[in-house]
Design a protein around this motif. Structure first.
Motif, PDB file in Angstrom:
ATOM      1  N   LEU A 207       3.389   8.697  -9.560  1.00  0.00           N
ATOM      2  CA  LEU A 207       3.465   8.954  -8.124  1.00  0.00           C
ATOM      3  C   LEU A 207       3.666  10.444  -7.888  1.00  0.00           C
ATOM      4  N   TYR A 208       3.188  10.903  -6.741  1.00  0.00           N
ATOM      5  CA  TYR A 208       3.557  12.256  -6.291  1.00  0.00           C
ATOM      6  C   TYR A 208       4.616  12.106  -5.201  1.00  0.00           C
ATOM      7  N   GLY A 209       5.646  12.941  -5.232  1.00  0.00           N
ATOM      8  CA  GLY A 209       6.657  12.939  -4.175  1.00  0.00           C
ATOM      9  C   GLY A 209       7.040  14.353  -3.789  1.00  0.00           C
ATOM     10  N   GLY A 210       7.317  14.544  -2.496  1.00  0.00           N
ATOM     11  CA  GLY A 210       7.715  15.854  -1.989  1.00  0.00           C
ATOM     12  C   GLY A 210       6.960  16.133  -0.713  1.00  0.00           C
ATOM     13  N   SER A 211       7.647  15.855   0.441  1.00  0.00           N
ATOM     14  CA  SER A 211       7.079  16.144   1.766  1.00  0.00           C
ATOM     15  C   SER A 211       5.732  15.466   2.020  1.00  0.00           C
ATOM     16  N   VAL A 212       5.583  14.225   1.512  1.00  0.00           N
ATOM     17  CA  VAL A 212       4.381  13.453   1.855  1.00  0.00           C
ATOM     18  C   VAL A 212       4.531  12.955   3.289  1.00  0.00           C
ATOM     19  N   LYS A 213       3.477  13.135   4.060  1.00  0.00           N
ATOM     20  CA  LYS A 213       3.462  12.747   5.479  1.00  0.00           C
ATOM     21  C   LYS A 213       2.124  12.065   5.756  1.00  0.00           C
ATOM     22  N   PRO A 214       2.015  11.370   6.912  1.00  0.00           N
ATOM     23  CA  PRO A 214       0.710  10.780   7.231  1.00  0.00           C
ATOM     24  C   PRO A 214      -0.403  11.827   7.221  1.00  0.00           C
ATOM     25  N   GLU A 215      -0.070  13.063   7.636  1.00  0.00           N
ATOM     26  CA  GLU A 215      -1.090  14.116   7.762  1.00  0.00           C
ATOM     27  C   GLU A 215      -1.621  14.604   6.410  1.00  0.00           C
ATOM     28  N   LEU A 236      11.598   6.566   6.616  1.00  0.00           N
ATOM     29  CA  LEU A 236      12.684   6.006   7.427  1.00  0.00           C
ATOM     30  C   LEU A 236      12.169   5.302   8.680  1.00  0.00           C
ATOM     31  N   LYS A 237      10.986   5.672   9.112  1.00  0.00           N
ATOM     32  CA  LYS A 237      10.387   5.046  10.293  1.00  0.00           C
ATOM     33  C   LYS A 237       9.128   4.296   9.875  1.00  0.00           C
ATOM     34  N   ALA A 238       9.007   3.064  10.349  1.00  0.00           N
ATOM     35  CA  ALA A 238       7.871   2.227   9.944  1.00  0.00           C
ATOM     36  C   ALA A 238       6.539   2.897  10.268  1.00  0.00           C
ATOM     37  N   ASP A 239       6.442   3.530  11.445  1.00  0.00           N
ATOM     38  CA  ASP A 239       5.149   4.094  11.844  1.00  0.00           C
ATOM     39  C   ASP A 239       4.695   5.198  10.906  1.00  0.00           C
ATOM     40  N   SER A 240       5.613   6.117  10.557  1.00  0.00           N
ATOM     41  CA  SER A 240       5.175   7.216   9.690  1.00  0.00           C
ATOM     42  C   SER A 240       4.920   6.724   8.263  1.00  0.00           C
ATOM     43  N   PHE A 241       5.734   5.771   7.804  1.00  0.00           N
ATOM     44  CA  PHE A 241       5.512   5.262   6.442  1.00  0.00           C
ATOM     45  C   PHE A 241       4.173   4.512   6.386  1.00  0.00           C
ATOM     46  N   TYR A 242       3.907   3.743   7.424  1.00  0.00           N
ATOM     47  CA  TYR A 242       2.635   3.009   7.488  1.00  0.00           C
ATOM     48  C   TYR A 242       1.456   3.997   7.515  1.00  0.00           C
ATOM     49  N   GLY A 243       1.653   5.120   8.195  1.00  0.00           N
ATOM     50  CA  GLY A 243       0.611   6.161   8.246  1.00  0.00           C
ATOM     51  C   GLY A 243       0.279   6.679   6.846  1.00  0.00           C
ATOM     52  N   ILE A 244       1.280   6.743   5.992  1.00  0.00           N
ATOM     53  CA  ILE A 244       1.045   7.179   4.604  1.00  0.00           C
ATOM     54  C   ILE A 244       0.326   6.079   3.819  1.00  0.00           C
ATOM     55  N   ILE A 245       0.796   4.859   3.999  1.00  0.00           N
ATOM     56  CA  ILE A 245       0.201   3.716   3.286  1.00  0.00           C
ATOM     57  C   ILE A 245      -1.297   3.599   3.610  1.00  0.00           C
ATOM     58  N   GLN A 246      -1.659   3.992   4.838  1.00  0.00           N
ATOM     59  CA  GLN A 246      -3.064   3.891   5.247  1.00  0.00           C
ATOM     60  C   GLN A 246      -3.997   4.802   4.448  1.00  0.00           C
ATOM     61  N   ALA A 247      -3.431   5.709   3.665  1.00  0.00           N
ATOM     62  CA  ALA A 247      -4.268   6.498   2.752  1.00  0.00           C
ATOM     63  C   ALA A 247      -4.984   5.577   1.776  1.00  0.00           C
ATOM     64  N   TYR A 248      -4.460   4.355   1.589  1.00  0.00           N
ATOM     65  CA  TYR A 248      -5.058   3.394   0.651  1.00  0.00           C
ATOM     66  C   TYR A 248      -5.880   2.309   1.339  1.00  0.00           C
ATOM     67  N   ASP A 249      -6.252   2.553   2.601  1.00  0.00           N
ATOM     68  CA  ASP A 249      -7.106   1.577   3.312  1.00  0.00           C
ATOM     69  C   ASP A 249      -8.454   1.423   2.630  1.00  0.00           C
TER      70      ASP A 249
END
Ligand code: PEP
Length: 249
Positions: A207-215, A236-249
């Motif tokens: 995994l990569y970690g460090g300031s990962v954001k939806p953007e 910490l917030k569902a919306d922003s975490f979901y935004g990251i997960i969507q990188a795998y759509d």
């Protein structure tokens, strides 16, 4: 061996009380709209693990942020890997840089924790990463590869090990390495994993970690040998975490 699904893991650190469980519930609902192309994990503080399990539904795994190297005994305030499996956890983060810094955890201590976790059937998410001074001195690769050599137990396989590369200077700062730097470190980590664990090492998730954001998630997750993300603040917030997960759509 088929390459395992990517993993997007959220580390809540020392954040969250009962009222924040609604974020896990909401995340599960969002994920229910369509199967994510990755595994999804939240590691809340120990105090919320039990309640998190009740609201996580089918789409969110719950894990922990640390465990002790011993299975039980006189270690006031500590939590063992056996206690985590008892609560239904499948994953535990070990060696986060905040543990290495705040609690003086060495590679040897980390290996003991990861070993205990694996023996209890947990997957250990083992964090590695260089400080800014180490990167500036040109030592990022030797530092990270020696952490990989010394922190991961000899019995590592795909099912019990995930490595998280987290440059310390990128954690919680809004700064990220270039994709070329991420590719370089992940390739070096992969090389050591293959050297130590053969085919299993070729498939262990990094995994990569460090300031990962939806953007920035899509760009970071598309780098070679990046098999998911370890996310702090944005989990910490569902919306922003979901935004990251969507990188795998
Ligand atoms: C982390 O703590 O593991 C982390 C990557 O934090 P953040 O996403 O906030 O940089």
């Amino acid at each position: 061996m088929a390459t395992p699904k990517a993993l997007v893991a959220g580390n809540w650190k020392m954040n969250g009380v009962t009222e924040n469980l609604v974020e896990i519930e909401k995340l599960n609902d969002l994920l229910g709209q369509g199967a994510p192309g990755c595994d999804v994990l939240i590691c809340p503080p120990f105090t919320l693990i039990h309640q998190s399990m009740q609201v996580a539904g089918d789409h969110v795994e719950i894990g922990a942020q640390d465990c002790h190297a011993n299975i039980a005994g006189a270690h006031t305030g500590d939590i063992s890997a056996a206690m985590l499996t008892d609560q239904g956890c499948k994953y535990v983060i070990v060696a986060h840089s905040e543990r290495r810094t705040d609690h003086g955890e060495t590679n040897e201590m980390v290996r003991g924790k990861a070993d205990a976790a694996q023996k209890e059937g947990l997957t250990a998410i083992i964090c590695v990463g260089e400080t800014e001074a180490e990167r500036d001195a040109g030592d990022a690769l030797p530092v990270v590869t020696s952490q990989v050599r010394e922190s991961i137990p000899a019995e590592a396989v795909v099912a019990n090990t995930v490595v998280a590369y987290e440059p310390v200077w990128a954690i919680g700062t809004g700064r990220t390495p270039t994709t070329a730097d991420v590719a370089e470190v992940h390739a070096a980590v992969r090389e050591v994993l293959i050297e130590r664990f053969g085919t299993e090492g070729a498939n262990v998730r990094i995994l990569y970690g460090g300031s990962v954001k939806p953007e920035n998630a899509r760009e970071l997750m598309s780098v070679d040998n990046v098999n998911g993300a370890l996310v702090g603040g944005a989990s910490l917030k569902a919306d922003s975490f979901y935004g990251i997960i969507q990188a795998y759509d």
